[in-house]
Scaffold this motif. Structure first.
Motif, mmCIF file in Angstrom:
data_model
loop_
_atom_site.group_PDB
_atom_site.id
_atom_site.type_symbol
_atom_site.label_atom_id
_atom_site.label_comp_id
_atom_site.label_asym_id
_atom_site.label_seq_id
_atom_site.Cartn_x
_atom_site.Cartn_y
_atom_site.Cartn_z
ATOM 1 N N PRO A 273 -21.413 -8.256 33.716
ATOM 2 C CA PRO A 273 -20.588 -8.756 32.609
ATOM 3 C C PRO A 273 -19.122 -8.727 33.058
ATOM 4 C CG PRO A 273 -22.061 -6.976 31.881
ATOM 5 C CD PRO A 273 -22.159 -7.035 33.368
ATOM 6 N N PRO A 274 -18.427 -9.847 33.012
ATOM 7 C CA PRO A 274 -17.033 -9.840 33.470
ATOM 8 C C PRO A 274 -16.198 -8.865 32.652
ATOM 9 C CG PRO A 274 -17.788 -12.075 32.977
ATOM 10 C CD PRO A 274 -18.848 -11.154 32.472
ATOM 11 N N ALA A 275 -15.220 -8.258 33.283
ATOM 12 C CA ALA A 275 -14.370 -7.306 32.570
ATOM 13 C C ALA A 275 -13.513 -8.047 31.557
ATOM 14 C CB ALA A 275 -13.486 -6.564 33.565
ATOM 15 N N PRO A 276 -13.661 -7.731 30.280
ATOM 16 C CA PRO A 276 -12.815 -8.396 29.277
ATOM 17 C C PRO A 276 -11.360 -7.980 29.462
ATOM 18 C CG PRO A 276 -14.686 -7.255 28.258
ATOM 19 C CD PRO A 276 -14.603 -6.797 29.673
ATOM 20 N N ALA A 277 -10.457 -8.827 29.011
ATOM 21 C CA ALA A 277 -9.043 -8.470 29.087
ATOM 22 C C ALA A 277 -8.778 -7.257 28.213
ATOM 23 C CB ALA A 277 -8.187 -9.645 28.617
ATOM 24 N N LEU A 278 -7.982 -6.348 28.731
ATOM 25 C CA LEU A 278 -7.528 -5.208 27.930
ATOM 26 C C LEU A 278 -6.157 -5.578 27.393
ATOM 27 C CD1 LEU A 278 -8.607 -2.231 30.220
ATOM 28 C CD2 LEU A 278 -9.907 -3.397 28.431
ATOM 29 N N THR A 279 -5.933 -5.258 26.148
ATOM 30 C CA THR A 279 -4.720 -5.791 25.524
ATOM 31 C C THR A 279 -3.715 -4.720 25.124
ATOM 32 O OG1 THR A 279 -5.950 -5.863 23.453
ATOM 33 C CG2 THR A 279 -5.825 -7.905 24.715
ATOM 34 N N GLY A 280 -4.048 -3.462 25.325
ATOM 35 C CA GLY A 280 -3.037 -2.450 25.010
ATOM 36 C C GLY A 280 -3.636 -1.067 24.869
ATOM 37 N N HIS A 281 -2.746 -0.093 24.756
ATOM 38 C CA HIS A 281 -3.153 1.288 24.501
ATOM 39 C C HIS A 281 -3.271 1.462 22.987
ATOM 40 C CE1 HIS A 281 -2.546 3.118 28.527
ATOM 41 N NE2 HIS A 281 -1.658 2.159 28.681
ATOM 42 N N ALA A 282 -4.449 1.799 22.482
ATOM 43 C CA ALA A 282 -4.614 2.009 21.039
ATOM 44 C C ALA A 282 -4.084 3.388 20.646
ATOM 45 C CB ALA A 282 -6.078 1.865 20.648
ATOM 46 N N ARG A 352 -18.838 -5.753 25.728
ATOM 47 C CA ARG A 352 -18.990 -6.201 27.105
ATOM 48 C C ARG A 352 -18.326 -5.221 28.073
ATOM 49 N NH1 ARG A 352 -16.629 -11.630 27.588
ATOM 50 N NH2 ARG A 352 -15.167 -10.862 29.162
ATOM 51 N N SER A 353 -17.194 -4.660 27.648
ATOM 52 C CA SER A 353 -16.556 -3.637 28.495
ATOM 53 C C SER A 353 -17.528 -2.497 28.760
ATOM 54 C CB SER A 353 -15.306 -3.072 27.802
ATOM 55 O OG SER A 353 -14.252 -4.009 27.792
ATOM 56 N N PHE A 427 -9.269 11.044 43.967
ATOM 57 C CA PHE A 427 -8.184 10.068 43.825
ATOM 58 C C PHE A 427 -8.659 8.642 44.138
ATOM 59 C CE2 PHE A 427 -4.344 7.856 45.408
ATOM 60 C CZ PHE A 427 -3.566 7.973 44.271
ATOM 61 N N ASP A 428 -9.312 8.469 45.267
ATOM 62 C CA ASP A 428 -9.775 7.117 45.611
ATOM 63 C C ASP A 428 -10.898 6.673 44.681
ATOM 64 O OD1 ASP A 428 -8.105 6.339 47.866
ATOM 65 O OD2 ASP A 428 -9.004 8.038 48.882
ATOM 66 N N GLU A 429 -11.712 7.626 44.259
ATOM 67 C CA GLU A 429 -12.760 7.328 43.278
ATOM 68 C C GLU A 429 -12.119 6.813 41.979
ATOM 69 O OE1 GLU A 429 -15.174 10.777 42.421
ATOM 70 O OE2 GLU A 429 -16.002 9.867 40.595
ATOM 71 N N ALA A 430 -11.030 7.434 41.563
ATOM 72 C CA ALA A 430 -10.368 7.024 40.321
ATOM 73 C C ALA A 430 -9.826 5.605 40.446
ATOM 74 C CB ALA A 430 -9.246 8.001 39.977
ATOM 75 N N GLY A 431 -9.207 5.310 41.586
ATOM 76 C CA GLY A 431 -8.682 3.962 41.771
ATOM 77 C C GLY A 431 -9.781 2.919 41.647
ATOM 78 N N LEU A 432 -10.904 3.192 42.290
ATOM 79 C CA LEU A 432 -12.030 2.256 42.237
ATOM 80 C C LEU A 432 -12.615 2.169 40.825
ATOM 81 C CD1 LEU A 432 -13.978 0.383 43.779
ATOM 82 C CD2 LEU A 432 -15.415 2.393 44.182
ATOM 83 N N PHE A 433 -12.657 3.304 40.148
ATOM 84 C CA PHE A 433 -13.182 3.324 38.773
ATOM 85 C C PHE A 433 -12.365 2.406 37.873
ATOM 86 C CE2 PHE A 433 -12.545 4.986 34.506
ATOM 87 C CZ PHE A 433 -13.836 5.067 34.020
ATOM 88 N N TYR A 434 -11.045 2.590 37.865
ATOM 89 C CA TYR A 434 -10.225 1.784 36.962
ATOM 90 C C TYR A 434 -10.262 0.307 37.366
ATOM 91 C CZ TYR A 434 -8.507 5.959 34.623
ATOM 92 O OH TYR A 434 -8.431 7.116 33.891
ATOM 93 N N HIS A 435 -10.356 0.063 38.657
ATOM 94 C CA HIS A 435 -10.369 -1.314 39.126
ATOM 95 C C HIS A 435 -11.694 -1.994 38.784
ATOM 96 C CE1 HIS A 435 -9.700 -4.814 41.523
ATOM 97 N NE2 HIS A 435 -10.687 -4.529 42.349
ATOM 98 N N SER A 436 -12.787 -1.354 39.163
ATOM 99 C CA SER A 436 -14.072 -2.045 39.000
ATOM 100 C C SER A 436 -14.570 -1.979 37.562
ATOM 101 C CB SER A 436 -15.109 -1.457 39.962
ATOM 102 O OG SER A 436 -15.345 -0.091 39.673
ATOM 103 N N VAL A 437 -14.510 -0.815 36.964
ATOM 104 C CA VAL A 437 -15.094 -0.641 35.634
ATOM 105 C C VAL A 437 -14.238 -1.322 34.572
ATOM 106 C CG1 VAL A 437 -15.715 1.068 33.879
ATOM 107 C CG2 VAL A 437 -16.271 1.476 36.296
ATOM 108 N N LEU A 438 -12.919 -1.089 34.612
ATOM 109 C CA LEU A 438 -12.052 -1.619 33.560
ATOM 110 C C LEU A 438 -11.336 -2.908 33.967
ATOM 111 C CD1 LEU A 438 -10.534 1.620 31.999
ATOM 112 C CD2 LEU A 438 -12.398 0.204 31.133
ATOM 113 N N GLY A 439 -11.499 -3.309 35.219
ATOM 114 C CA GLY A 439 -10.886 -4.568 35.641
ATOM 115 C C GLY A 439 -9.377 -4.489 35.832
#
Lengths: 602, 602
Positions: A273-282, A352-353, A427-439
């Motif tokens: 499922p493509p990463a939906p756009a995130l639009t802000g900090h709630a 989808r996220s 640290f590198d795991e976190a970078g990949l997490f935010y990139h791949s999981v949250l787009g």
């Protein structure tokens, strides 16, 4: 495609490694010889253990310094190979990696190399095995993929093919484009590793700094496409030598590895499922206890926040100013310093996220909630922070009953970014997490000298910069001489007029040394009145090469671990004021010293 | 000579750094600009603090990117310099380091560089200051000492001289020999740093891997002699950028730094009591408690030791076999795993050994003793181990009353070496300590992959190999996923017939995997019967390039932290069997797993 991992990628002995690979869902492994040699399990036992775990053994490796040698050495090498074929037979593995020689006796003669490799392939074929020949980037004579391919072509033996390792290929200047033209069936094995661009000896670069795909700077999707174009249908196998992974929890590392492969496959042939756009900090949620809670409340009040909502059923408070929302959660079970336990981002399509997160091994866990409460599901980031994904709008606020309190705004408009110090191993795991999981995209990595050691910082953000998280880590794991607040966390709020905001604040801000402003005056041609204003309010300043400017100020640490920042970005400044982080750290240290002069650690 | 240290060498904020430098006995400091900028102390206050601490400020640094630029940039640079001169005036420092430009606008023109530097020197002279110009090894145009000297000569201004930094000079291929011919008085400042030989980008090498003199591979005595030959009479000043020192206790680091300078001066012009020859290991002392004591006793008995002596007044036992002597000390105040708390070496001249130690900031502390006991003084090694220095002969044994027990010898003859895992922050400090204080030589540093992360090992030994200590450290500080016995210690005993010894042992030895022997057979052409013998007794094997052979075996870990090794060296093998260390670690881990399958950490 099948997914494999070399046992060298993770820490521990073979038991640990196999268990970790299986638990993370790998189909197979590359068995690294050293892991076999130190294992008390006989090869047949390893074979059975792997079978029981659902793992195939896809490759035995490495076999070194074989080809292009004088006759007596060739004889010894063939004998050595037969011993390894014995082990492979017992293991039930049919492919062995032969890497290009670094032996001083090896001669620069492709015909000889081809003839000897063909001889080795003949021996292998007699036992139903095959040879995958790989050009090490530092091979004595053969160090590029195209030369290894010429030798394999010349040898022309059905049991001899290539092993391509993305590191060895992409760390050299030879273009990989020709890989697509390799004869179908002749790429026997594909090893994947990413890496940052480093200017250093290629062997040391390879041994210490490889990363999982998506954590470095190599174009791995492009590389894999070339290999697939050549008809390769074997496993995608990770071979990553990395100082950190070698000593961190293998179960965690293996999941990180698997996530990297899933994300890589998705970049090659999208299927997630493509990463939906995130639009802000709630909102950003802090866990507080009886000691840190009052400190945080007082700080928020001083920042111009008001306690606008009270949770219907839990000891949870909502504090607001414009679009800045802080949740204070006192329902913690263990006392301790305040911490950012969760943050919520708004997503175009939360469902989808969450589907994407689950596909990337970050399954959502439902928030514990009472009847009638808004449904909020969270995924867990590598540092343990819960990330809630909410729809646009304020549905989540329905859990809070309005208190009627109004803010005395100071001009804070929204969350600019969160600052999360990461645990050393992740640290590198976190970078990949935010990139791949949250787009989110990786921004540039920065390194800087801070009072208590070197620091590395890397931010992730969506293209519109609506959601930004700055990740930091010490370059060396902290020891006894570590700052008292070794892993601080913070929330940065935006303002469009930091001077007015600073003047309106009633909470303490961090004093900035006069020396800093004297240096600023020398570095930048700032008008005297601007400088005087910055100095008066303890506002720090940074300028990027394109003329973007950052004006920002910090609070002291509250509740033992957290602080706030206020930022005004001008003319498209996109960084996070990293050059000023040491000033903050020293000031926080100084404040601690003066308030508690006898404290032991800095 | 006066001794200085750059504030960048040690961790903390300026307060920490100044206190550490003063406590270690430095005469002065180089003030690194970043340390000033983040300090709340005004320059005048820093001046006073330094004066109170007995520290002069010998250099202000760095001033970057000054020379060989277009006119408008020159104007801005001169303005920038005036601001820094203001700061220097308030600090009371008269020399500023100007390092060669890395600015893209700098042009390749020595005449222009000389003219602009002369102009800067004129401005400095007007304020009673002077400019020390240094060629950075990665300077855009000026990157070698000889070119920087040509420019200084050409500029011919009395307030312009050279700063020579041993790293920048010795990391390049230009010979330093000509330094001796530099005009007397024109070397304004001398910065010293050692470094290991590394094949990497010189800037990264310099930023992360500098070491204190004697900890690396550079010929610093030779370098300093050249500088002195040119008439230099300023301070010897350390400028060491090092990832570890940046985050370890500054007080410790400053003492390490001072020791390195004292030892360096002694190599240039000997003035310390020369290190007497060490002639052997007298005894090794373990602290044991009610739990570890019985385990150790049983192990020693199984190794063929007898409890031959009992201390007159303390719960301390002497165990012996030939010249192997182990002391078990039960007078520990806190229970915990067994550990090597002390070891004793025999010295030709113990009093001189102790005098030398004291001169090198490792003062002897008298052993607590009762009337009539032998006098033994100990110095404390960086890992906290006490090192006793005793005269040849058995005077120290007079404290023990013979028990009359006799050993059932297994052929152990003497201590071959001690193996001491070092605390992460103090590995290089330990190497320098053993080298400078005890006069032991550094042997080659080895790095190897072990099951729980990369390891580094470096042994120190006297030329006759009578006293050998193998120091090890993890390349990254251990985290949560660390072996249960993360810092093991061991004693290795020599035998001349390891097979006979192995057959005579009645204590458990560490099982070695069959896979190891299968691999051995492939790697070395060992006769089948030899291989069978090794396999039967769990004896490991290593061979060096000159044909030296090591046969050795290990025991399991006893008392929570210690183990024993038995070694037979053949044909001049001088190393420590490092390639087999991972086999030992995996076997110790396996043993732990099988004896306690539910244990959490490896």
């Amino acid at each position: 495609m099948r997914r494999s991992i070399a046992t060298v990628c993770v820490s521990g002995t073979l038991d640990d490694k196999l268990a970790a690979a299986a638990a993370a869902g790998f189909d197979g492994i590359e068995l690294f010889e050293n892991d076999l040699v130190v294992s008390p399990m006989a090869p047949a036992e390893i074979r059975k253990r792997c079978a029981d775990l659902g793992l195939s053994i896809d490759l035995y490796q490495p076999f070194r310094d074989f080809e292009a040698v004088p006759p007596e050495l060739l004889r010894a090498n063939l004998e050595r190979a037969e011993r390894k074929f014995d082990v492979m037979a017992a293991l039930g593995v049919d492919t062995v990696l032969v890497c290009s020689s670094v032996h001083p006796a090896a001669v620069d003669d492709d015909d000889l190399a081809a003839a000897q490799l063909a001889m080795l392939a003949g021996r292998a074929a007699d036992r139903g095995m095959r040879i995958a020949y790989e050009a090490l980037a530092w091979g004595r004579h053969v160090s590029t993929w195209d030369r290894s391919w010429r030798i394999v072509e010349r040898a022309d033996h059905p049991a001899l093919g290539l092993c391509l390792d993305s590191f060895h290929v992409l760390s050299r200047e030879v273009s990989p484009a020709g890989i697509a033209g390799i004869t179908p069936g002749k790429i026997f094995f594909l090893q994947l590793a990413d890496a940052p661009h480093l200017s250093m000896d290629v062997l040391q670069w390879s041994r210490h700094h490889r990363l999982f795909p998506g954590q470095g700077a190599f174009d791995l999707p492009g590389f894999v496409k070339l290999v697939l174009a050549a008809g390769y249908d074997g496993p995608l196998s990770l071979e990553v030598f990395n100082d950190v992974f070698r000593q961190s929890d293998p179960a965690r590392t293996a999941v990180d590895a698997m996530r990297s492969l899933i994300a890589l496959e998705d970049r090659i042939a999208p299927h997630l499922p493509p990463a939906p756009a995130l639009t802000g900090h709630a909102f950003t949620e802090f866990d507080v206890d009886g000691r840190s809670g009052p400190e945080l409340r007082s700080a928020l009040r001083g920042l111009g926040f008001a306690h606008t909502g009270q949770h219907r059923t839990k000891p949870v408070e909502l504090w607001e100013q414009n679009s800045c929302r802080i949740v204070l959660n006192s329902a913690v079970t263990q006392p301790g310093p305040a911490m950012i336990s969760a943050f919520a981002v708004t997503s175009e399509d939360p469902a989808r996220s969450l589907d994407r997160a689950e596909a990337l091994l970050a399954p959502a866990h439902p928030n514990v909630r009472e009847p009638g409460e808004a449904e909020l599901a969270a995924i867990t980031a590598p540092d343990g922070t819960s990330v809630f994904v909410t729809p646009p709008g304020d549905e989540w606020r329905s859990d809070f009953l309005p208190t009627g309190a109004g803010a005395a705004p100071t001009g804070l408009l929204a969350v600019d970014h969160l600052g999360l110090a990461q645990p050393f191993d992740h640290f590198d795991e976190a970078g990949l997490f935010y990139h791949s999981v949250l787009g989110l995209d990786h921004l540039a990595t920065e390194e800087y000298a801070a009072p208590f050691g070197l620091m590395r910082s890397r931010a992730v953000a969506d293209p519109a910069r609506s959601v930004q998280v700055a990740l930091t880590v010490a370059l060396l794991r902290r020891g006894e001489w570590a700052p008292a607040v070794a892993d601080p966390q913070h929330v940065a709020f935006t303002t469009t007029d930091i001077v007015a905001t600073a003047a309106a604040l009633t909470c303490p801000t961090l004093p900035v040394p006069d020396n800093y402003y004297d240096d600023l005056a020398a570095r930048f041609a700032l008008p005297d009145d601007v400088l005087a204003t910055l100095r008066r309010h303890g506002i720090l300043y940074d300028r990027d090469p394109s003329g973007g400017e950052l004006l920002h100020l910090y609070t002291p640490v509250f509740g033992g671990r957290v602080f706030f920042e206020i930022v005004e970005r001008r003319h498209g400044y996109t960084r996070f004021g990293e050059p000023n982080a040491p000033v903050r750290m020293a000031a926080q240290r100084h404040r601690r010293l003066t308030s508690n002069p006898s404290s032991g650690t800095p």
